[in-house]
Scaffold this motif. Structure first.
Motif, PDB file in Angstrom:
ATOM      1  N   ASP A 108      52.096  87.699  27.586  1.00 56.14           N
ATOM      2  CA  ASP A 108      52.375  86.957  28.819  1.00 56.14           C
ATOM      3  C   ASP A 108      53.767  86.341  28.791  1.00 56.14           C
ATOM      4  O   ASP A 108      54.500  86.378  29.782  1.00 56.14           O
ATOM      5  CB  ASP A 108      51.318  85.866  29.015  1.00 56.14           C
ATOM      6  CG  ASP A 108      51.472  85.143  30.335  1.00 56.14           C
ATOM      7  OD1 ASP A 108      51.014  85.672  31.363  1.00 56.14           O
ATOM      8  OD2 ASP A 108      52.074  84.047  30.341  1.00 56.14           O
ATOM      9  N   GLN A 109      54.133  85.779  27.636  1.00 55.69           N
ATOM     10  CA  GLN A 109      55.414  85.085  27.552  1.00 55.69           C
ATOM     11  C   GLN A 109      56.594  86.020  27.324  1.00 55.69           C
ATOM     12  O   GLN A 109      57.708  85.718  27.736  1.00 55.69           O
ATOM     13  CB  GLN A 109      55.356  84.030  26.435  1.00 55.69           C
ATOM     14  CG  GLN A 109      54.402  82.901  26.730  1.00 55.69           C
ATOM     15  CD  GLN A 109      54.710  82.220  28.049  1.00 55.69           C
ATOM     16  OE1 GLN A 109      55.816  81.732  28.281  1.00 55.69           O
ATOM     17  NE2 GLN A 109      53.734  82.193  28.946  1.00 55.69           N
ATOM     18  N   THR A 110      56.361  87.137  26.652  1.00 59.08           N
ATOM     19  CA  THR A 110      57.473  88.038  26.338  1.00 59.08           C
ATOM     20  C   THR A 110      57.674  89.142  27.370  1.00 59.08           C
ATOM     21  O   THR A 110      58.792  89.614  27.561  1.00 59.08           O
ATOM     22  CB  THR A 110      57.273  88.682  24.961  1.00 59.08           C
ATOM     23  OG1 THR A 110      56.016  89.386  24.943  1.00 59.08           O
ATOM     24  CG2 THR A 110      57.275  87.626  23.866  1.00 59.08           C
ATOM     25  N   LEU A 111      56.582  89.559  28.051  1.00 63.29           N
ATOM     26  CA  LEU A 111      56.686  90.644  29.019  1.00 63.29           C
ATOM     27  C   LEU A 111      56.564  90.160  30.460  1.00 63.29           C
ATOM     28  O   LEU A 111      57.425  90.445  31.290  1.00 63.29           O
ATOM     29  CB  LEU A 111      55.606  91.698  28.734  1.00 63.29           C
ATOM     30  CG  LEU A 111      55.731  92.449  27.408  1.00 63.29           C
ATOM     31  CD1 LEU A 111      54.606  93.479  27.280  1.00 63.29           C
ATOM     32  CD2 LEU A 111      57.082  93.139  27.283  1.00 63.29           C
ATOM     33  N   PHE A 112      55.478  89.422  30.747  1.00 65.83           N
ATOM     34  CA  PHE A 112      55.259  89.056  32.143  1.00 65.83           C
ATOM     35  C   PHE A 112      56.174  87.932  32.609  1.00 65.83           C
ATOM     36  O   PHE A 112      56.652  87.956  33.750  1.00 65.83           O
ATOM     37  CB  PHE A 112      53.806  88.644  32.383  1.00 65.83           C
ATOM     38  CG  PHE A 112      53.565  88.163  33.787  1.00 65.83           C
ATOM     39  CD1 PHE A 112      53.546  89.072  34.838  1.00 65.83           C
ATOM     40  CD2 PHE A 112      53.409  86.818  34.064  1.00 65.83           C
ATOM     41  CE1 PHE A 112      53.357  88.641  36.143  1.00 65.83           C
ATOM     42  CE2 PHE A 112      53.218  86.379  35.362  1.00 65.83           C
ATOM     43  CZ  PHE A 112      53.192  87.292  36.404  1.00 65.83           C
ATOM     44  N   ALA A 113      56.399  86.932  31.767  1.00 70.10           N
ATOM     45  CA  ALA A 113      57.194  85.774  32.206  1.00 70.10           C
ATOM     46  C   ALA A 113      58.567  86.170  32.750  1.00 70.10           C
ATOM     47  O   ALA A 113      58.932  85.744  33.859  1.00 70.10           O
ATOM     48  CB  ALA A 113      57.331  84.768  31.058  1.00 70.10           C
ATOM     49  N   PRO A 114      59.354  86.982  32.049  1.00 69.60           N
ATOM     50  CA  PRO A 114      60.660  87.355  32.627  1.00 69.60           C
ATOM     51  C   PRO A 114      60.533  88.189  33.892  1.00 69.60           C
ATOM     52  O   PRO A 114      61.364  88.080  34.797  1.00 69.60           O
ATOM     53  CB  PRO A 114      61.333  88.149  31.497  1.00 69.60           C
ATOM     54  CG  PRO A 114      60.229  88.590  30.613  1.00 69.60           C
ATOM     55  CD  PRO A 114      59.192  87.526  30.691  1.00 69.60           C
ATOM     56  N   VAL A 115      59.475  89.012  33.976  1.00 71.60           N
ATOM     57  CA  VAL A 115      59.263  89.800  35.197  1.00 71.60           C
ATOM     58  C   VAL A 115      58.893  88.891  36.361  1.00 71.60           C
ATOM     59  O   VAL A 115      59.428  89.011  37.470  1.00 71.60           O
ATOM     60  CB  VAL A 115      58.171  90.860  34.974  1.00 71.60           C
ATOM     61  CG1 VAL A 115      57.821  91.559  36.285  1.00 71.60           C
ATOM     62  CG2 VAL A 115      58.630  91.887  33.940  1.00 71.60           C
ATOM     63  N   GLY A 116      57.954  87.966  36.116  1.00 69.09           N
ATOM     64  CA  GLY A 116      57.522  87.053  37.170  1.00 69.09           C
ATOM     65  C   GLY A 116      58.654  86.157  37.656  1.00 69.09           C
ATOM     66  O   GLY A 116      58.818  85.946  38.862  1.00 69.09           O
ATOM     67  N   LEU A 117      59.444  85.636  36.721  1.00 70.40           N
ATOM     68  CA  LEU A 117      60.560  84.772  37.114  1.00 70.40           C
ATOM     69  C   LEU A 117      61.656  85.559  37.820  1.00 70.40           C
ATOM     70  O   LEU A 117      62.275  85.066  38.773  1.00 70.40           O
ATOM     71  CB  LEU A 117      61.123  84.068  35.876  1.00 70.40           C
ATOM     72  CG  LEU A 117      60.208  83.018  35.243  1.00 70.40           C
ATOM     73  CD1 LEU A 117      60.778  82.534  33.923  1.00 70.40           C
ATOM     74  CD2 LEU A 117      59.976  81.850  36.190  1.00 70.40           C
ATOM     75  N   SER A 118      61.892  86.776  37.367  1.00 68.71           N
ATOM     76  CA  SER A 118      62.861  87.625  38.061  1.00 68.71           C
ATOM     77  C   SER A 118      62.400  87.911  39.482  1.00 68.71           C
ATOM     78  O   SER A 118      63.199  87.884  40.429  1.00 68.71           O
ATOM     79  CB  SER A 118      63.056  88.941  37.299  1.00 68.71           C
ATOM     80  OG  SER A 118      63.620  88.716  36.032  1.00 68.71           O
ATOM     81  N   SER A 119      61.109  88.176  39.632  1.00 64.11           N
ATOM     82  CA  SER A 119      60.554  88.406  40.958  1.00 64.11           C
ATOM     83  C   SER A 119      60.763  87.190  41.854  1.00 64.11           C
ATOM     84  O   SER A 119      61.113  87.320  43.034  1.00 64.11           O
ATOM     85  CB  SER A 119      59.065  88.737  40.846  1.00 64.11           C
ATOM     86  OG  SER A 119      58.449  88.758  42.121  1.00 64.11           O
ATOM     87  N   PHE A 120      60.576  86.003  41.278  1.00 64.36           N
ATOM     88  CA  PHE A 120      60.746  84.765  42.045  1.00 64.36           C
ATOM     89  C   PHE A 120      62.177  84.630  42.561  1.00 64.36           C
ATOM     90  O   PHE A 120      62.409  84.455  43.765  1.00 64.36           O
ATOM     91  CB  PHE A 120      60.377  83.569  41.172  1.00 64.36           C
ATOM     92  CG  PHE A 120      60.680  82.238  41.786  1.00 64.36           C
ATOM     93  CD1 PHE A 120      59.828  81.674  42.716  1.00 64.36           C
ATOM     94  CD2 PHE A 120      61.834  81.546  41.440  1.00 64.36           C
ATOM     95  CE1 PHE A 120      60.114  80.446  43.301  1.00 64.36           C
ATOM     96  CE2 PHE A 120      62.128  80.326  42.002  1.00 64.36           C
ATOM     97  CZ  PHE A 120      61.267  79.772  42.943  1.00 64.36           C
ATOM     98  N   TYR A 121      63.136  84.713  41.669  1.00 66.80           N
ATOM     99  CA  TYR A 121      64.530  84.507  42.074  1.00 66.80           C
ATOM    100  C   TYR A 121      65.035  85.637  42.971  1.00 66.80           C
ATOM    101  O   TYR A 121      65.708  85.395  43.975  1.00 66.80           O
ATOM    102  CB  TYR A 121      65.414  84.373  40.836  1.00 66.80           C
ATOM    103  CG  TYR A 121      65.290  83.034  40.153  1.00 66.80           C
ATOM    104  CD1 TYR A 121      65.583  81.869  40.840  1.00 66.80           C
ATOM    105  CD2 TYR A 121      64.873  82.933  38.836  1.00 66.80           C
ATOM    106  CE1 TYR A 121      65.462  80.624  40.233  1.00 66.80           C
ATOM    107  CE2 TYR A 121      64.750  81.699  38.211  1.00 66.80           C
ATOM    108  CZ  TYR A 121      65.044  80.550  38.921  1.00 66.80           C
ATOM    109  OH  TYR A 121      64.916  79.319  38.317  1.00 66.80           O
ATOM    110  N   ILE A 122      64.703  86.865  42.616  1.00 70.78           N
ATOM    111  CA  ILE A 122      65.176  87.997  43.416  1.00 70.78           C
ATOM    112  C   ILE A 122      64.485  88.042  44.767  1.00 70.78           C
ATOM    113  O   ILE A 122      65.128  88.220  45.813  1.00 70.78           O
ATOM    114  CB  ILE A 122      64.956  89.312  42.648  1.00 70.78           C
ATOM    115  CG1 ILE A 122      65.840  89.348  41.400  1.00 70.78           C
ATOM    116  CG2 ILE A 122      65.259  90.516  43.545  1.00 70.78           C
ATOM    117  CD1 ILE A 122      65.572  90.521  40.488  1.00 70.78           C
ATOM    118  N   GLY A 123      63.156  87.862  44.768  1.00 69.98           N
ATOM    119  CA  GLY A 123      62.395  87.932  46.016  1.00 69.98           C
ATOM    120  C   GLY A 123      62.831  86.900  47.025  1.00 69.98           C
ATOM    121  O   GLY A 123      63.077  87.221  48.206  1.00 69.98           O
TER     122      GLY A 123
END
Length: 212
Positions: free
Chosen positions: A91-106
């Motif tokens: 969750d912290q190594t794979l999903f967290a950067p994806v989720g946060l990237s989605s937040f800022y980019i989206g």
């Protein structure tokens, strides 16, 4: 009512999307109302911004979290300590950067920024946001996979994340960077001047423990 409950049980992503479409704009409203500094004469509440958070939270982030939690549960379906720790690590190594990237980019795309503007904000804010999340989410993720039924995990993350969403909303409009807690702790306790002393003390207590 029974028919609605049956639909929610059959398609648990629906209540998850409904929950996030309320929590995300609510967090943004709280951030605007109580934590944002306004210039004299500036409008207090930006309802267009709240609308963007509603769209992003319900249509993008909720499905993202829902599908990630299902994937992690399939990869490590047991509630043993090894499986729980594996899910937290993923969750912290794979999903967290994806989720946060989605937040800022989206949200940047919804704001109408060009590709360079989207990239600049993502590059500036992602690393420190990720580092801050590492201080909060491992414990909550562990509890989520350990105690919460699968169909309610996305909602649990949403409610636990309300204050996190408020924090993200604050970072989203912040023009400059910020220093995450882990960096502050490092600068205070593990800088060059006292690092050797920490190592010496650690060795002393380890030897003392072994002798006794």
């Amino acid at each position: 009512m029974e028919r609605i409950i049956a639909v929610f049980r059959k398609y648990p992503i629906i209540p998850s999307m409904m929950t996030y479409s309320v929590l995300y704009p609510s967090a943004n409203f709280v951030q605007q109302k109580y934590f944002r500094k306004y210039k004299p004469g500036e409008e207090k509440i930006d309802w267009q911004e709240i609308k963007r958070f509603c769209i992003y939270g319900g249509l993008i982030h909720a499905p993202l979290v829902y599908n990630w939690l299902r994937t992690a549960a399939r990869l490590f379906p047991k509630t043993t300590m090894s499986h729980l720790l594996a899910k937290v690590a993923l969750d912290q190594t794979l999903f967290a950067p994806v989720g946060l990237s989605s937040f800022y980019i989206g949200l940047s795309v919804l704001e109408g920024k060009d590709s360079q503007g989207v990239y600049d904000e993502w590059r500036e804010k992602l690393p420190n946001t990720w580092a801050t999340g590492m201080c909060i989410w491992p414990f909550l993720t562990f509890l989520n996979f350990w105690l919460v039924p699968a169909r309610l995990r996305t909602i649990f993350v949403g409610f636990c994340g309300f204050f996190w969403f408020t924090f993200l909303s604050y970072l989203k409009i912040r023009p400059d960077g910020f220093t995450p807690p882990v960096v502050l702790l490092y600068n205070k306790y593990i800088n060059q001047s006292n690092f050797s002393q920490i190592i010496t003390n650690t060795r002393y207590y380890i030897v003392k423990f072994i002798i006794h």
